[in-house]
Design a protein around this motif. Sequence first.
Motif, short mmCIF file in Angstrom:
data_model
loop_
_atom_site.label_atom_id
_atom_site.label_comp_id
_atom_site.label_asym_id
_atom_site.label_seq_id
_atom_site.Cartn_x
_atom_site.Cartn_y
_atom_site.Cartn_z
N SER A 184 -44.81 -30.22 69.72
CA SER A 184 -44.17 -29.35 68.73
C SER A 184 -44.08 -30.04 67.37
CB SER A 184 -42.78 -28.96 69.20
OG SER A 184 -42.11 -28.23 68.20
N ILE A 185 -44.54 -29.33 66.35
CA ILE A 185 -44.46 -29.82 64.97
C ILE A 185 -43.38 -29.04 64.23
CG2 ILE A 185 -45.69 -30.10 62.80
CD1 ILE A 185 -48.30 -30.27 64.57
N ILE B 44 -45.86 -24.16 65.03
CA ILE B 44 -47.06 -25.01 64.97
C ILE B 44 -46.94 -26.13 65.99
CG2 ILE B 44 -48.51 -26.45 63.48
CD1 ILE B 44 -47.06 -25.02 61.08
N TRP B 45 -48.01 -26.34 66.77
CA TRP B 45 -48.06 -27.40 67.76
C TRP B 45 -49.42 -28.09 67.70
CZ3 TRP B 45 -46.68 -22.39 68.77
CH2 TRP B 45 -45.39 -22.15 69.26
N ASN C 222 -53.34 -32.91 74.78
CA ASN C 222 -54.43 -33.89 74.83
C ASN C 222 -55.37 -33.84 73.63
OD1 ASN C 222 -53.65 -34.97 77.44
ND2 ASN C 222 -54.35 -33.00 78.24
N THR C 223 -54.91 -33.23 72.53
CA THR C 223 -55.73 -33.14 71.31
C THR C 223 -54.84 -33.30 70.09
OG1 THR C 223 -55.50 -30.77 70.81
CG2 THR C 223 -57.16 -31.37 72.47
N ARG C 224 -55.46 -33.32 68.92
CA ARG C 224 -54.76 -33.17 67.65
C ARG C 224 -55.26 -31.89 66.98
NH1 ARG C 224 -55.07 -38.63 68.26
NH2 ARG C 224 -57.08 -38.81 67.23
N ASN C 225 -55.58 -30.86 67.80
CA ASN C 225 -55.97 -29.54 67.30
C ASN C 225 -54.69 -28.76 67.00
OD1 ASN C 225 -58.57 -30.29 67.89
ND2 ASN C 225 -58.76 -28.99 69.69
N LEU C 226 -54.61 -28.20 65.81
CA LEU C 226 -53.44 -27.40 65.44
C LEU C 226 -53.49 -26.04 66.12
CD1 LEU C 226 -53.01 -28.01 61.60
CD2 LEU C 226 -51.64 -28.94 63.48
N PRO D 127 -41.71 -33.19 71.22
CA PRO D 127 -42.12 -33.37 69.83
C PRO D 127 -43.51 -33.99 69.75
CG PRO D 127 -40.47 -34.99 70.42
CD PRO D 127 -40.60 -34.07 71.60
N ALA D 128 -44.27 -33.58 68.73
CA ALA D 128 -45.58 -34.17 68.48
C ALA D 128 -45.39 -35.63 68.08
CB ALA D 128 -46.29 -33.43 67.36
#
Length: 181
Positions: free
Chosen positions: A31-32, A51-52, A56-60, A134-135
Motif C-alpha cells: 500500500s502506497i 495506489i499499491w 512481488n513487483t514495483r508495478n503501480l 505498507p509498500a
Amino acid sequence: SNELATGLTLSTSYSLSFTITPNMTQAGWGSIAHVTTGGNCCGYGQRSPAIWFIPNTRNLYVVDGHPSNGNDEVCSGSERPTLEKDITYLIEVVSHPDSTTLLVDGVTRCHDARADREVLHDVKVYFSDPWHSPADAEVSDVIMTGLLLSSPPPSPPPRAPAVPLTSGTFKLSGSNELATG
C-alpha cells in the motif's frame, strides 16, 4: 495506520501527487496511498484514488472509482508503470468528472474514462492504508488539490488551494506509523 488527513470534502476534479523512492519488492500488496470515504473497497468513494505495488513487483496498481464501479483500475496490463529501485519518481493522479490520468515524472502513462462523479464528504487520506501491508518505499511532498472548503458553501463552492499533507520525507513502515525525517 498512516492517516494524514480526515474529514475532507473532495470535489469532482482533484489531484494527488507525491514523490516516491521504491526499495525492495514484497510478497503481498504494498500500500502506497488510499483516499477513502471509509472502508477498503468497493463502493464509490472508497478508492478515490488508491495506489499499491502489485505483489512481488514495483508495478503501480492505481484505482480511481466512480459511481458505477468503485474499484475501477486506471491502468491495465502493460500500461501499468514499473518503478525502479532507489530512483525517485513524481507520481500524479489527476481526476476530472469524466476521466482519470496517471502521470509519472510529468509524462502521461495512462488515461481512463469516468462518469457521474459526485462530491465526496468525510474523506480520509492514508499513506499507507490500514487494510494492506505498507509498500517498502520512501514518500515525500504529498499534495492534494480539489479540496472544498468545509464552511457553509456558497454556490458553487470555492476551491481551497493545494494542501501539502506532509513535510519532510517518511518511510512507509511495517509498524504502519509515520517515520519522519
